[in-house]
Design a protein around this motif. Structure first.
Motif, PDB file in Angstrom:
ATOM      1  N   GLY A  15       0.822  -1.216   0.000  1.00  0.00           N
ATOM      2  CA  GLY A  15       0.000   0.000   0.000  1.00  0.00           C
ATOM      3  C   GLY A  15       0.852   1.261   0.000  1.00  0.00           C
ATOM      4  N   ASP A  85      -2.578  -4.604  -6.273  1.00  0.00           N
ATOM      5  CA  ASP A  85      -2.009  -4.646  -4.917  1.00  0.00           C
ATOM      6  C   ASP A  85      -2.853  -5.614  -4.096  1.00  0.00           C
ATOM      7  N   ARG A 134      -7.834  -1.059  11.636  1.00  0.00           N
ATOM      8  CA  ARG A 134      -8.070  -2.291  10.874  1.00  0.00           C
ATOM      9  C   ARG A 134      -8.186  -3.462  11.845  1.00  0.00           C
TER      10      ARG A 134
HETATM   11 MG    MG Z   1      -2.219  -2.973   1.818  1.00  0.00          MG
END
Ligand code: MG
Ligand code: AP5
Length: 191
Positions: A15, A85, A134
């Protein structure tokens, strides 16, 4: 059109490096993790189904992510290239992607694989978990489950692309700018 797969285990910097690659090359970023988190945030049925799997650190079914990528490719007919990704993560996903790209008369140009040691990955993700929100970053058990899932199901994707001589390994430890420079050199040498 030049298409790149940024490959590597959870926390390897896909990322982070994607942001720099998008800014530099103007490619369209397609992160299945981001697309799934967006479905979760919107509370869609797909998001609800995916959340329970992602919270365990396991992979979402192939047909779900392949469907998302197929629609994303359709939605972006005129971009200079795609940066994948976190996809493909299984050989079935890789084969499906190759077919979708062939329909668009294009292909994967290079697979850039970020190599990072397991202890560094765990350290990075535990650290990010303090602030990211997350749910799959919150404890070491889930982080290790993600790494095991990667070893069991995803490392074979690099072998799949190696048969076409498309894989380049990049040292993924060091400064973000140094790693970006290594990625840039590989892309510019192949475009
Ligand atoms: Mg990522
Ligand atoms: P996904 O969102 O793809 O997550 P992941 O692969 O587990 O990896 P991360 O996004 O956590 O790490 P990253 O490599 O992007 O590293 P980052 O740059 O953030 O997938 C999440 C879940 O969705 C999966 O577990 C699965 O359930 C599901 N899923 C997604 N795609 C799927 C698919 N195709 N099939 C099936 N299921 C799918 O960096 C990490 C941290 O390190 C950050 O804090 C960053 O600041 C730091 N950092 C980055 N670079 C450096 C550096 N050079 N030095 C020090 N720190 C650094």
């Amino acid at each position: 059109m030049f298409n790149v797969i940024l490959f590597g285990p959870p926390g390897s910097g896909k990322g982070t490096q994607s942001e720099k690659l998008i800014a530099h090359y103007g490619v369209k970023h397609l992160s299945t993790g981001d697309l799934l988190r967006s479905e979760i945030a919107q509370g869609t049925p797909l998001g609800l189904e995916a959340k329970s799997v992602m919270d365990k650190g396991q992979l979402v079914p192939d047909e779900v992510v392949i469907g998302m990528i197929s629609s994303a490719l359709e939605r972006n007919p005129t971009v200079p290239g795609f940066l994948f990704d976190g996809f493909p993560r299984t050989v079935a996903q890789a084969e499906a992607l190759d077919k979708l790209l062939a329909l668009k008369h294009t292909e994967i140009g290079v697979v850039l694989a970020l190599d990072v040691s397991e202890e560094e990955l765990v350290g990075r993700l535990l650290n990010r978990g303090k602030t990211s929100g997350r749910s799959d970053d919150t404890n070491e058990e889930i982080i290790r489950a993600r790494i095991i899932e990667y070893k069991n199901k995803t490392t074979t994707v690099a072998q799949y692309y190696a048969q076409f001589n498309k894989v380049v390994h990049i040292a993924g430890e060091g400064s973000v700018d140094e790693i970006f420079e290594s990625l840039r050199i590989e892309i510019d040498g192949r475009k």
